[in-house]
Design a protein around this motif. Structure first.
Motif, PDB file in Angstrom:
ATOM      1  N   ALA A   1       0.831  -1.208   0.000  1.00 35.32           N
ATOM      2  CA  ALA A   1       0.000   0.000   0.000  1.00 35.32           C
ATOM      3  C   ALA A   1       0.862   1.253   0.000  1.00 35.32           C
ATOM      4  O   ALA A   1       0.598   2.205  -0.750  1.00 35.32           O
ATOM      5  CB  ALA A   1      -0.927  -0.018   1.222  1.00 35.32           C
ATOM      6  N   PHE A   2       1.916   1.271   0.815  1.00 36.93           N
ATOM      7  CA  PHE A   2       2.812   2.424   0.821  1.00 36.93           C
ATOM      8  C   PHE A   2       3.558   2.558  -0.504  1.00 36.93           C
ATOM      9  O   PHE A   2       3.827   3.670  -0.972  1.00 36.93           O
ATOM     10  CB  PHE A   2       3.805   2.315   1.979  1.00 36.93           C
ATOM     11  CG  PHE A   2       3.279   2.848   3.274  1.00 36.93           C
ATOM     12  CD1 PHE A   2       3.169   4.212   3.481  1.00 36.93           C
ATOM     13  CD2 PHE A   2       2.876   1.985   4.275  1.00 36.93           C
ATOM     14  CE1 PHE A   2       2.670   4.715   4.669  1.00 36.93           C
ATOM     15  CE2 PHE A   2       2.371   2.473   5.472  1.00 36.93           C
ATOM     16  CZ  PHE A   2       2.263   3.841   5.673  1.00 36.93           C
ATOM     17  N   PHE A   3       3.902   1.417  -1.114  1.00 34.95           N
ATOM     18  CA  PHE A   3       4.579   1.474  -2.417  1.00 34.95           C
ATOM     19  C   PHE A   3       3.689   2.142  -3.454  1.00 34.95           C
ATOM     20  O   PHE A   3       4.126   3.041  -4.186  1.00 34.95           O
ATOM     21  CB  PHE A   3       4.960   0.070  -2.871  1.00 34.95           C
ATOM     22  CG  PHE A   3       5.436   0.012  -4.294  1.00 34.95           C
ATOM     23  CD1 PHE A   3       6.717   0.413  -4.625  1.00 34.95           C
ATOM     24  CD2 PHE A   3       4.595  -0.417  -5.308  1.00 34.95           C
ATOM     25  CE1 PHE A   3       7.169   0.383  -5.931  1.00 34.95           C
ATOM     26  CE2 PHE A   3       5.026  -0.457  -6.614  1.00 34.95           C
ATOM     27  CZ  PHE A   3       6.313  -0.058  -6.930  1.00 34.95           C
ATOM     28  N   TYR A   4       2.427   1.720  -3.532  1.00 34.21           N
ATOM     29  CA  TYR A   4       1.513   2.320  -4.504  1.00 34.21           C
ATOM     30  C   TYR A   4       1.258   3.787  -4.178  1.00 34.21           C
ATOM     31  O   TYR A   4       1.105   4.614  -5.090  1.00 34.21           O
ATOM     32  CB  TYR A   4       0.195   1.547  -4.530  1.00 34.21           C
ATOM     33  CG  TYR A   4       0.305   0.196  -5.185  1.00 34.21           C
ATOM     34  CD1 TYR A   4       0.709   0.084  -6.512  1.00 34.21           C
ATOM     35  CD2 TYR A   4       0.003  -0.962  -4.482  1.00 34.21           C
ATOM     36  CE1 TYR A   4       0.809  -1.151  -7.126  1.00 34.21           C
ATOM     37  CE2 TYR A   4       0.100  -2.199  -5.083  1.00 34.21           C
ATOM     38  CZ  TYR A   4       0.510  -2.289  -6.404  1.00 34.21           C
ATOM     39  OH  TYR A   4       0.616  -3.509  -7.004  1.00 34.21           O
ATOM     40  N   LEU A   5       1.220   4.129  -2.890  1.00 34.60           N
ATOM     41  CA  LEU A   5       1.003   5.526  -2.503  1.00 34.60           C
ATOM     42  C   LEU A   5       2.165   6.406  -2.954  1.00 34.60           C
ATOM     43  O   LEU A   5       1.960   7.439  -3.619  1.00 34.60           O
ATOM     44  CB  LEU A   5       0.824   5.617  -0.988  1.00 34.60           C
ATOM     45  CG  LEU A   5       0.681   7.031  -0.410  1.00 34.60           C
ATOM     46  CD1 LEU A   5      -0.593   7.687  -0.926  1.00 34.60           C
ATOM     47  CD2 LEU A   5       0.684   6.990   1.115  1.00 34.60           C
ATOM     48  N   PHE A   6       3.400   5.999  -2.616  1.00 33.56           N
ATOM     49  CA  PHE A   6       4.565   6.786  -3.016  1.00 33.56           C
ATOM     50  C   PHE A   6       4.702   6.855  -4.528  1.00 33.56           C
ATOM     51  O   PHE A   6       5.019   7.904  -5.092  1.00 33.56           O
ATOM     52  CB  PHE A   6       5.833   6.195  -2.396  1.00 33.56           C
ATOM     53  CG  PHE A   6       5.943   6.411  -0.916  1.00 33.56           C
ATOM     54  CD1 PHE A   6       5.517   7.592  -0.340  1.00 33.56           C
ATOM     55  CD2 PHE A   6       6.484   5.439  -0.093  1.00 33.56           C
ATOM     56  CE1 PHE A   6       5.610   7.801   1.024  1.00 33.56           C
ATOM     57  CE2 PHE A   6       6.581   5.632   1.264  1.00 33.56           C
ATOM     58  CZ  PHE A   6       6.145   6.821   1.834  1.00 33.56           C
ATOM     59  N   ALA A   7       4.499   5.714  -5.193  1.00 34.62           N
ATOM     60  CA  ALA A   7       4.660   5.680  -6.649  1.00 34.62           C
ATOM     61  C   ALA A   7       3.623   6.549  -7.347  1.00 34.62           C
ATOM     62  O   ALA A   7       3.940   7.281  -8.293  1.00 34.62           O
ATOM     63  CB  ALA A   7       4.566   4.238  -7.155  1.00 34.62           C
ATOM     64  N   THR A   8       2.382   6.513  -6.874  1.00 33.54           N
ATOM     65  CA  THR A   8       1.321   7.315  -7.496  1.00 33.54           C
ATOM     66  C   THR A   8       1.586   8.802  -7.335  1.00 33.54           C
ATOM     67  O   THR A   8       1.474   9.580  -8.296  1.00 33.54           O
ATOM     68  CB  THR A   8      -0.042   6.954  -6.883  1.00 33.54           C
ATOM     69  OG1 THR A   8      -0.278   5.547  -7.041  1.00 33.54           O
ATOM     70  CG2 THR A   8      -1.154   7.727  -7.558  1.00 33.54           C
ATOM     71  N   ILE A   9       1.958   9.211  -6.120  1.00 37.16           N
ATOM     72  CA  ILE A   9       2.226  10.624  -5.883  1.00 37.16           C
ATOM     73  C   ILE A   9       3.450  11.079  -6.669  1.00 37.16           C
ATOM     74  O   ILE A   9       3.487  12.195  -7.205  1.00 37.16           O
ATOM     75  CB  ILE A   9       2.412  10.889  -4.380  1.00 37.16           C
ATOM     76  CG1 ILE A   9       1.124  10.561  -3.620  1.00 37.16           C
ATOM     77  CG2 ILE A   9       2.807  12.343  -4.131  1.00 37.16           C
ATOM     78  CD1 ILE A   9       1.235  10.732  -2.130  1.00 37.16           C
ATOM     79  N   ALA A  10       4.478  10.216  -6.773  1.00 34.62           N
ATOM     80  CA  ALA A  10       5.679  10.584  -7.529  1.00 34.62           C
ATOM     81  C   ALA A  10       5.360  10.786  -9.010  1.00 34.62           C
ATOM     82  O   ALA A  10       5.810  11.757  -9.629  1.00 34.62           O
ATOM     83  CB  ALA A  10       6.754   9.515  -7.352  1.00 34.62           C
ATOM     84  N   VAL A  11       4.569   9.876  -9.583  1.00 37.15           N
ATOM     85  CA  VAL A  11       4.210  10.008 -10.999  1.00 37.15           C
ATOM     86  C   VAL A  11       3.329  11.242 -11.222  1.00 37.15           C
ATOM     87  O   VAL A  11       3.523  12.008 -12.178  1.00 37.15           O
ATOM     88  CB  VAL A  11       3.507   8.727 -11.489  1.00 37.15           C
ATOM     89  CG1 VAL A  11       2.972   8.918 -12.903  1.00 37.15           C
ATOM     90  CG2 VAL A  11       4.473   7.547 -11.454  1.00 37.15           C
TER      91      VAL A  11
END
Length: 203
Positions: A6-16
């Motif tokens: 969940a944290f991976f998808y959160l960081f990745a989404t915000i970064a993109v």
């Protein structure tokens, strides 16, 4: 879905999303702020992979120095962005072609993508336990053992470049007054003259 995923998808989404807003924002100050947000989320991804040294370097060097420098330069310089945007239409067909190619590639990637809760797995190269060796210590041992000569050669090249830049900047030029610290320190009260300078006039 695990907490790590969940944290991976959160960081990745915000970064993109932040990376997209960097190029989509019309205000350059907002673009730099979105760039800082992208750096912070990328540091979070590095931290999840066990590379805390790279995460801290990304925050301290890029966010604390480079991005803030961009922000100050953008805010202080009076740049005419309307003039910079002139001639945009002549490059529009080429840019549109590149955009279509990127869109097709993203469509192929997203179409074949399946959300995997176990996406964040252990890295191929196991990271030593923090009780045994930290990531920073492991990186230091690699740099100062296996790649010691390359590391020193890179430092020597940077040193020569820095000295060359200083020599080129401090070369003697005619008509330029320089400070003489010893002369300034040797001055007494009798050597100092107080002059009344007219408004908006020099001495």
């Amino acid at each position: 879905m695990t907490v790590t995923a969940a944290f991976f998808y959160l960081f990745a989404t915000i970064a993109v999303a932040s990376g997209f807003m960097v190029i989509a924002s019309r205000n350059p100050v907002q673009s730099v702020l979105f760039l800082i947000l992208a750096f912070v989320n990328a540091a979070g991804l590095f931290l999840m992979m066990g590379a805390e040294f790279l995460a801290m370097i990304l925050v301290i060097v890029y966010v604390g120095a480079v991005a803030v420098l961009f922000l100050f330069v953008t805010m202080m310089l009076d740049v005419d962005f309307a003039e910079l945007r002139q001639g945009f239409l002549q490059y529009l067909p080429f840019g549109a072609l590149i955009g279509v190619v990127f869109f097709l590639e993203l469509t192929l990637v997203i179409g074949a993508y399946i959300i995997d809760p176990g996406l964040v797995r252990s890295p191929a190269v196991p990271i030593p336990s923090p009780d045994v060796m930290t990531n920073t210590e492991a990186l230091g041992q690699v740099l100062y053992t296996r790649y010691f000569y390359f590391f020193q050669a890179a430092g020597l090249i940077l040193l020569v470049a820095m000295i060359g830049a200083i020599v080129l900047t401090l070369r003697e030029r005619k008509g330029i007054r320089r400070q003489n610290i010893s002369v300034q320190n040797a001055r007494t009260a009798q050597d100092v003259q107080v002059r009344k300078v007219p408004f908006r006039q020099g001495i």
